[in-house]
Write a protein that holds these residues in place. Structure first.
Motif, PDB file in Angstrom:
ATOM      1  N   UNK A   1     -46.533  16.176 -17.141  1.00  0.00           N
ATOM      2  CA  UNK A   1     -45.075  16.252 -17.018  1.00  0.00           C
ATOM      3  C   UNK A   1     -44.563  17.508 -17.716  1.00  0.00           C
ATOM      4  N   UNK A   2     -43.354  17.878 -17.316  1.00  0.00           N
ATOM      5  CA  UNK A   2     -42.792  19.127 -17.814  1.00  0.00           C
ATOM      6  C   UNK A   2     -42.739  19.170 -19.340  1.00  0.00           C
ATOM      7  N   UNK A   3     -42.302  18.066 -19.927  1.00  0.00           N
ATOM      8  CA  UNK A   3     -42.161  18.061 -21.386  1.00  0.00           C
ATOM      9  C   UNK A   3     -43.498  18.168 -22.090  1.00  0.00           C
ATOM     10  N   UNK A   4     -44.520  17.552 -21.506  1.00  0.00           N
ATOM     11  CA  UNK A   4     -45.845  17.660 -22.124  1.00  0.00           C
ATOM     12  C   UNK A   4     -46.394  19.072 -21.945  1.00  0.00           C
ATOM     13  N   UNK A   5     -46.162  19.627 -20.755  1.00  0.00           N
ATOM     14  CA  UNK A   5     -46.639  20.991 -20.508  1.00  0.00           C
ATOM     15  C   UNK A   5     -45.968  21.971 -21.460  1.00  0.00           C
TER      16      UNK A   5
ATOM     17  N   UNK B   1     -42.778  12.978 -33.278  1.00  0.00           N
ATOM     18  CA  UNK B   1     -43.019  12.050 -32.179  1.00  0.00           C
ATOM     19  C   UNK B   1     -43.204  10.652 -32.722  1.00  0.00           C
ATOM     20  N   UNK B   2     -42.925   9.674 -31.865  1.00  0.00           N
ATOM     21  CA  UNK B   2     -43.112   8.281 -32.272  1.00  0.00           C
ATOM     22  C   UNK B   2     -44.585   8.018 -32.535  1.00  0.00           C
ATOM     23  N   UNK B   3     -44.845   6.857 -33.102  1.00  0.00           N
ATOM     24  CA  UNK B   3     -46.222   6.469 -33.381  1.00  0.00           C
ATOM     25  C   UNK B   3     -47.040   6.431 -32.084  1.00  0.00           C
ATOM     26  N   UNK B   4     -48.237   7.012 -32.135  1.00  0.00           N
ATOM     27  CA  UNK B   4     -49.128   6.941 -30.990  1.00  0.00           C
ATOM     28  C   UNK B   4     -48.866   7.961 -29.899  1.00  0.00           C
ATOM     29  N   UNK B   5     -48.022   8.956 -30.182  1.00  0.00           N
ATOM     30  CA  UNK B   5     -47.735   9.947 -29.145  1.00  0.00           C
ATOM     31  C   UNK B   5     -48.705  11.128 -29.197  1.00  0.00           C
ATOM     32  N   UNK B   6     -49.615  11.142 -30.180  1.00  0.00           N
ATOM     33  CA  UNK B   6     -50.633  12.189 -30.194  1.00  0.00           C
ATOM     34  C   UNK B   6     -50.409  13.271 -31.239  1.00  0.00           C
ATOM     35  N   UNK B   7     -49.694  12.939 -32.321  1.00  0.00           N
ATOM     36  CA  UNK B   7     -49.395  13.972 -33.320  1.00  0.00           C
ATOM     37  C   UNK B   7     -50.661  14.502 -33.999  1.00  0.00           C
ATOM     38  N   UNK B   8     -51.556  13.578 -34.325  1.00  0.00           N
ATOM     39  CA  UNK B   8     -52.777  14.028 -34.996  1.00  0.00           C
ATOM     40  C   UNK B   8     -53.670  14.809 -34.027  1.00  0.00           C
ATOM     41  N   UNK B   9     -53.681  14.376 -32.792  1.00  0.00           N
ATOM     42  CA  UNK B   9     -54.443  15.070 -31.757  1.00  0.00           C
ATOM     43  C   UNK B   9     -53.983  16.531 -31.663  1.00  0.00           C
ATOM     44  N   UNK B  10     -52.660  16.712 -31.697  1.00  0.00           N
ATOM     45  CA  UNK B  10     -52.077  18.047 -31.623  1.00  0.00           C
ATOM     46  C   UNK B  10     -52.454  18.864 -32.862  1.00  0.00           C
ATOM     47  N   UNK B  11     -52.371  18.229 -34.036  1.00  0.00           N
ATOM     48  CA  UNK B  11     -52.696  18.941 -35.270  1.00  0.00           C
ATOM     49  C   UNK B  11     -54.141  19.447 -35.229  1.00  0.00           C
ATOM     50  N   UNK B  12     -55.047  18.591 -34.768  1.00  0.00           N
ATOM     51  CA  UNK B  12     -56.460  19.005 -34.702  1.00  0.00           C
ATOM     52  C   UNK B  12     -56.655  20.129 -33.681  1.00  0.00           C
ATOM     53  N   UNK B  13     -55.921  20.043 -32.579  1.00  0.00           N
ATOM     54  CA  UNK B  13     -56.040  21.085 -31.557  1.00  0.00           C
ATOM     55  C   UNK B  13     -55.573  22.430 -32.110  1.00  0.00           C
TER      56      UNK B  13
ATOM     57  N   UNK C   1     -42.989  13.697 -26.480  1.00  0.00           N
ATOM     58  CA  UNK C   1     -42.129  12.668 -25.901  1.00  0.00           C
ATOM     59  C   UNK C   1     -42.809  11.299 -25.925  1.00  0.00           C
ATOM     60  N   UNK C   2     -42.007  10.244 -26.075  1.00  0.00           N
ATOM     61  CA  UNK C   2     -42.587   8.900 -25.968  1.00  0.00           C
ATOM     62  C   UNK C   2     -43.095   8.672 -24.550  1.00  0.00           C
ATOM     63  N   UNK C   3     -44.051   7.789 -24.424  1.00  0.00           N
ATOM     64  CA  UNK C   3     -44.649   7.561 -23.111  1.00  0.00           C
ATOM     65  C   UNK C   3     -43.622   7.058 -22.094  1.00  0.00           C
ATOM     66  N   UNK C   4     -42.648   6.252 -22.552  1.00  0.00           N
ATOM     67  CA  UNK C   4     -41.670   5.717 -21.589  1.00  0.00           C
ATOM     68  C   UNK C   4     -40.822   6.815 -20.964  1.00  0.00           C
ATOM     69  N   UNK C   5     -40.798   8.001 -21.597  1.00  0.00           N
ATOM     70  CA  UNK C   5     -40.062   9.122 -21.013  1.00  0.00           C
ATOM     71  C   UNK C   5     -40.944  10.003 -20.133  1.00  0.00           C
TER      72      UNK C   5
END
Ligand SMILES: Nc1ncnc2c1ncn2[C@@H]1O[C@H](COP(=O)(O)OP(=O)(O)OP(=O)(O)O)[C@@H](O)[C@H]1O
Ligand SMILES: [Mg+2]
Length: 450
Positions: A149-153, A173-185, A314-318
């Motif tokens: 999605x645009x926001x993820x891109x 980001x809310x819990x579980x949206x991938x913040x740690x994943x992003x930090x590691x990347x 973004x939260x998954x619901x968005x």
């Protein structure tokens, strides 16, 4: 016909170089010869070799220098060194510098060919893995962060751009949206990748423990400090420190952190001697820092120091449109993990996934897919295989502990606003919300808008 593997044979004894090259040509490789270290270096600069075979002891340039140069110029190029006398240590040094293997002289041509064959096989494997990963990333995201999605891109674009710099990044980001994943990347795509990535959860520790975890302490600094302890800042020297749940950082520590950011030095608890640290800081929170600032619980000056660059997930619901992609990726991941055949995910099951609010975001979705893969019996995941809490989110058995009502209210409100902004144009509103038009229609019906 695949291209021949290109080898450079480097030995200042011409007869040796020719003998080795001839034998390798016969084995199907494309060989070039260089008969001095200087000539070898020049050939390396020209590039294009898959593999370099070099003598360790030459009159003008040492083999170690060749290894270093070759690795620096093209990390993909493998180097095998030949050592003229049984000097095991120099060979090991060469391996430390990144040589793939070594051979003792006089060279046994059979062993030489076997070693080269192995090196080339390894190289092919590495290349195909790199290629595969690139293809996946190109299609779906970056470093395992999936999202089309645009926001993820947009988030991924910022991530790519900011990684190589030293900039502090605030990940929201809310819990579980991938913040740690992003930090590691960010860390693995920076020059700091060879050093540590050090995560620390600021909400999990009491103030005193957190302080000595961050900055360290001297022996005897407080009761129970029976040894000197290096803090995370010192341990992350050269690397990246990821401060998770930064919104929960006690105010006294906020002041100290600000100091470290400004002066690049830490004081261990109980010491007045500054210690220089070179650390890149990443911070994350699922809380609204502007509210915390207003309430006087978060320092504004620290906030500005941290948010040099902000990445908002973004939260998954968005971004419901990413659900099929995520589901597919997780099905593959867990089918492989549990040795199952990947089950088919039916449209009816997908429909239920679209309708659920996913308060635990991607983490919740991932866990949900894992359980469905484990429990799958017939190779099909249908509506009836979807866990009950997903089907009836208002039910009391929601695992998130968060009432579904508020989320639903939030979603309702977002849709109402989007529709108003787009003057009722559903196509535009759906795009604005980052959801499919069909999903929007369904939600409009469900919430009784018109
Ligand atoms: N965009 C994504 N693509 C693939 N996997 C994701 C994505 N976002 C999150 N995940 C997965 O979801 C799980 C949670 O991610 P992560 O730990 O990074 O979340 P978080 O934002 O740090 O959550 P918390 O605030 O609870 O700490 C991990 O297993 C992660 O791999
Ligand atoms: Mg986290």
């Amino acid at each position: 016909m695949p291209e021949k593997t290109r080898l450079l044979v480097l030995d200042d004894d011409r007869a040796h170089a020719e003998a080795a090259a001839e034998s390798l040509e016969r084995a199907g490789y494309d060989c070039s010869i260089a008969v001095s270290g200087t000539e070898g270096l020049r050939r390396l600069e020209e590039g294009g070799f898959d593999l370099v075979l070099t003598d360790l002891v030459m009159r003008d340039v040492s083999g170690l220098e060749i290894v270093r140069r070759a690795r620096a110029l093209s990390p993909e190029t493998e180097v095998i060194v030949m050592t003229g006398y049984p000097s095991y240590e120099t060979a090991l040094e060469a391996m430390d510098e990144g040589a793939y293997d070594y051979l003792n002289k006089p060279i046994d041509l059979n062993i030489l060919r076997a070693k080269i064959r192995k090196a080339v096989e390894k190289q092919k494997l590495v290349r195909s893995n790199v290629e595969l990963k690139k293809q996946l990333d190109r299609r779906y995201g970056f470093e395992g962060i999936l999202g089309g999605t645009e926001r993820m891109q947009a988030a991924i674009d910022t991530l790519r751009q900011v990684s190589p710099s030293n900039a502090t990044v605030l990940i929201l980001g809310e819990s579980g949206t991938g913040k740690e994943l992003v930090a590691r990347a960010i860390h693995v795509n920076s020059a700091r990748r060879a050093h540590r990535f050090m995560p620390l959860n600021c909400a999990a520790l009491s103030e005193t423990v957190l302080e000595s975890e961050l900055f360290g302490h001297e022996k005897g600094a407080f009761t129970g400090a029976s040894y000197t302890h290096k803090g995370r800042f010192e341990a992350a020297h050269g690397g990246t420190l990821f401060l998770d749940e930064i919104g929960d950082l006690p105010s006294a520590i906020q002041v100290k952190l600000l100091r470290v950011i400004e002066y690049g030095e830490v004081f261990r608890v109980g010491s007045n001697d500054p210690i220089k640290v070179d650390v890149r800081l990443l911070a994350a929170t699922n809380r609204d820092l502007s509210v915390l600032i207003r309430e006087g619980r978060f320092r504004e000056d620290l906030y500005y120091r941290l948010k040099v660059v902000t990445i908002e997930l973004p939260p998954l619901r968005d971004r419901l449109e990413d659900i099929p992609l995520l589901v597919q990726a997780f099905i593959e991941e867990f089918s492989t993990k549990y040795g199952h055949k990947a089950p088919e995910f039916t449209p009816a099951a997908l429909e239920l996934f679209y309708d659920y609010g996913w308060p635990g975001n991607v983490r919740e979705l991932r866990n949900c897919v894992e359980s469905m893969v484990v429990l799958d019996k017939d190779g099909r995941i249908d509506a009836e295989d979807v866990p009950r809490y997903v089907k009836s989110p208002e039910g009391s058995d929601s695992p998130s502990g968060v009432g579904g009502v508020n989320l639903e209210e939030g979603e309702k409100e977002s849709i109402r606003k989007a529709l108003a902004k787009c003057e009722g144009n559903r196509e535009k509103a759906a795009r604005m919300l980052g959801i499919g038009e069909r999903t929007l229609y369904r939600k409009i019906k469900r919430y009784g808008f018109n």
